[in-house]
Write an enzyme that holds these catalytic residues in place. Structure first.
Site, PDB file in Angstrom:
ATOM      1  N   ASP A 124       0.779  -1.132  -0.143  1.00 61.18           N
ATOM      2  CA  ASP A 124      -0.105  -0.012  -0.078  1.00 61.18           C
ATOM      3  C   ASP A 124       0.951   1.337   0.146  1.00 61.18           C
ATOM      4  O   ASP A 124       2.089   1.082  -0.084  1.00 61.18           O
ATOM      5  CB  ASP A 124      -0.926  -0.066   1.266  1.00 61.18           C
ATOM      6  N   GLU A 178      -1.099   1.958  -5.215  1.00 59.47           N
ATOM      7  CA  GLU A 178      -0.960   3.279  -4.925  1.00 59.47           C
ATOM      8  C   GLU A 178      -2.085   4.111  -5.488  1.00 59.47           C
ATOM      9  O   GLU A 178      -1.889   5.363  -5.860  1.00 59.47           O
ATOM     10  CB  GLU A 178       0.447   3.885  -5.153  1.00 59.47           C
ATOM     11  N   TRP A 179      -3.169   3.404  -5.756  1.00 60.37           N
ATOM     12  CA  TRP A 179      -4.478   3.916  -6.368  1.00 60.37           C
ATOM     13  C   TRP A 179      -4.450   4.727  -7.663  1.00 60.37           C
ATOM     14  O   TRP A 179      -5.232   5.444  -7.949  1.00 60.37           O
ATOM     15  CB  TRP A 179      -5.032   5.058  -5.064  1.00 60.37           C
ATOM     16  N   GLY A 180      -3.436   4.532  -8.476  1.00 60.56           N
ATOM     17  CA  GLY A 180      -3.278   5.104  -9.671  1.00 60.56           C
ATOM     18  C   GLY A 180      -2.895   6.556  -9.673  1.00 60.56           C
ATOM     19  O   GLY A 180      -2.844   7.222 -10.780  1.00 60.56           O
ATOM     20  N   ASP A 181      -2.225   6.868  -8.537  1.00 60.21           N
ATOM     21  CA  ASP A 181      -1.958   8.377  -8.342  1.00 60.21           C
ATOM     22  C   ASP A 181      -0.895   8.883  -9.064  1.00 60.21           C
ATOM     23  O   ASP A 181      -0.567   9.769  -9.294  1.00 60.21           O
ATOM     24  CB  ASP A 181      -1.723   8.620  -6.780  1.00 60.21           C
ATOM     25  N   ASN A 182      -0.018   7.680  -9.170  1.00 64.11           N
ATOM     26  CA  ASN A 182       1.728   8.086  -9.860  1.00 64.11           C
ATOM     27  C   ASN A 182       1.319   7.492 -11.307  1.00 64.11           C
ATOM     28  O   ASN A 182       2.886   6.985 -11.746  1.00 64.11           O
ATOM     29  CB  ASN A 182       2.631   7.700  -8.891  1.00 64.11           C
ATOM     30  N   ASP A 219      -9.975   3.387  -3.642  1.00 67.37           N
ATOM     31  CA  ASP A 219     -10.882   2.276  -2.874  1.00 67.37           C
ATOM     32  C   ASP A 219     -12.426   2.278  -3.584  1.00 67.37           C
ATOM     33  O   ASP A 219     -12.961   3.160  -3.808  1.00 67.37           O
ATOM     34  CB  ASP A 219     -11.076   2.298  -1.571  1.00 67.37           C
TER      35      ASP A 219
HETATM   36  C1  GLA Z   1      -6.065   1.347   1.493  1.00 70.27           C
HETATM   37  C2  GLA Z   1      -6.158   0.488   0.294  1.00 70.27           C
HETATM   38  C3  GLA Z   1      -7.148  -0.520   0.584  1.00 70.27           C
HETATM   39  C4  GLA Z   1      -7.103  -1.267   2.086  1.00 70.27           C
HETATM   40  C5  GLA Z   1      -6.616  -0.363   3.042  1.00 70.27           C
HETATM   41  C6  GLA Z   1      -6.372  -0.701   4.370  1.00 70.27           C
HETATM   42  O1  GLA Z   1      -7.034   2.214   1.577  1.00 70.27           O
HETATM   43  O2  GLA Z   1      -6.424   1.175  -0.872  1.00 70.27           O
HETATM   44  O3  GLA Z   1      -7.557  -1.608  -0.396  1.00 70.27           O
HETATM   45  O4  GLA Z   1      -5.780  -2.017   1.850  1.00 70.27           O
HETATM   46  O5  GLA Z   1      -5.834   0.779   2.849  1.00 70.27           O
HETATM   47  O6  GLA Z   1      -5.956  -0.046   5.407  1.00 70.27           O
END
Ligand code: GLA
Length: 401
Positions: free
Chosen positions: A148, A181-185, A203
């Site tokens: 993460d 990293e959520w696509g941020d970079n 998420d």
């Molecule tokens: C981030 C991730 C989630 C999960 C949580 C856990 O938000 O994107 O998928 O792993 O952390 O805290």
């Protein structure tokens, strides 16, 4: 045990072999289960064991689900030498014993950490401890690491994930690296040689069409996620997948919405990571999650992520080229009302904008197979007419006659 790990670490540094990504671990999108969507920080060794049992007894393992992944909050403190330990109250037998249990069921075992100094849930992160943690995971028998991006101030994503990739390689046990990293970079631009899958968005939230505002960040419904980053499909392929997040199937959406969610994940060649309580599933949830015809489309060996052939406000048509010249096509009703559709095959030549796969129904006729009813549905000679229930899909597999 720790002495052996320390000697192993010194040896690895002394040898200085060139690290790389473990190849061959994700030739098709990974399938499994992850604790976060349903259980958040409420994870225990009993939950994980019961989930492994249910994976086998429910038939999910036979359908292709393989990894059991504990997400955030399994951690206890680091010991005096800096080795990470499990929370002793929640995991009294330790992680090695739990991994052994999961392996004894013929499944693989995954774990979670964070590139920063703390995880998103406030547990110890791996920053500055990457090689030590990788050695520990390898010694426990870990097969999959979700890594993460909370609390990473001052770090560059590509470098941070590269460090963990190298640490895993040096530790010597093949471990899938799931970049989060959520696509941020823009990981689709750099992550192929580093990880096996990378999150493309923030998420997911358990809704079909919503944004859940948490103040400084939002989580997203199924439609919001499929609308994000339309231009990145050419980055995905065998061994390196775009990851639109773990699934919410079975967590409270309607059956129609869950079916559409699962279908759209398969059309995108997404990792299929269940996020519900698989110990207590409705028959409808189980039927969706174990639909072998839909899973076959997700897991198709050509490894091409689908694209939108028609993109209207309320209605979309997704196409996924498949191995051997087959094609998957998915008609999506985004609205809550039923919708009548007509699709004239002859005037809809399917042209893949990135990889060039072309299907011309004016040239060749295809047989139609409905992957939700598991029935043959004629061929592409006559135009298709159908009624789509609200927030649902019609999903077909086409094979050349
Ligand atoms: C981030 C991730 C989630 C999960 C949580 C856990 O938000 O994107 O998928 O792993 O952390 O805290």
């Amino acid at each position: 045990m720790k002495k052996i790990l320390i000697v192993a670490m010194i040896t690895v540094f002394a040898l200085g072999a060139k690290a790389q990504k473990f190849e061959g671990l994700a030739d098709t999108p990974p399938m499994g289960w992850n604790s976060w969507n349903k259980f958040a920080c409420d994870v225990t060794e009993d939950l994980i064991k019961e989930t492994a049992d249910a994976m086998v007894s429910s038939g999910m393992k036979d359908a292709g689900y393989e990894y059991i992944v504990i997400d955030d909050c399994w951690h206890g403190e680091r010991d005096s030498l800096g080795f990470i330990q499990a929370d002793p109250a929640r995991f009294p037998s330790g992680i090695k014993a739990l991994a052994d249990y999961v392996h004894s069921k013929g499944l693989k075992f995954g774990i979670y950490s964070d590139a920063g100094w703390q995880t998103c849930g406030g547990r110890p992160g791996s920053r500055g401890r990457e090689y030590q943690d990788a050695m520990t995971y390898a010694s426990w028998g870990v097969d999959y690491l979700k890594y993460d991006w909370c609390n990473t101030e001052g770090l560059k994503a590509e470098g941070a994930y590269l460090t963990m990739r190298d640490a895993l390689y040096e530790a010597g046990r093949p471990i899938v690296l799931s970049i989060c990293e959520w696509g941020d970079n823009d990981p689709w631009d750099w992550a192929e040689p580093i990880g096996h899958l990378w999150r493309t968005t923030g998420d997911i939230y358990n809704c079909f069409d919503c944004e859940e505002d948490h103040g400084t960040w939002s989580s997203w419904g199924v439609l919001q996620i499929i609308d994000m980053h339309p231009g990145i499909r050419s980055a995905a392929g065998p061994g390196h997948w775009n990851d639109p997040d773990m699934m919410e199937v079975g967590n409270g959406m309607t059956v129609n919405e869950d079916r559409a969610h699962f279908a759209l994940w398969a059309m995108q060649a997404a990792p299929l990571i269940a996020g519900n309580d698989i110990r207590n599933m409705s028959p409808e949830t189980l039927e969706i999650l174990t639909n072998k015809d839909v899973i076959a489309i997700d897991q198709d060996t050509l490894g091409v992520q689908g694209y939108k052939h028609i993109d209207e406000e309320d209605y979309e048509v997704w196409v996924k080229p498949l191995a051997g010249g087959d094609v998957a096509i998915c008609f999506l009703n985004r609205t809550e009302e039923a919708m009548d559709i007509t699709f004239d095959w002859a005037t809809n030549k399917l042209v893949d904008p990135d990889f060039g796969h072309t299907t011309d129904f004016a040239q060749s006729r295809y047989d139609i197979y409905n992957v939700w009813t598991h029935k043959k549905a004629g061929n592409t000679k006559k135009a298709l007419k159908a009624s789509l229930p609200g927030r649902d899909v019609l999903m077909l597999r086409l094979s050349k006659k």
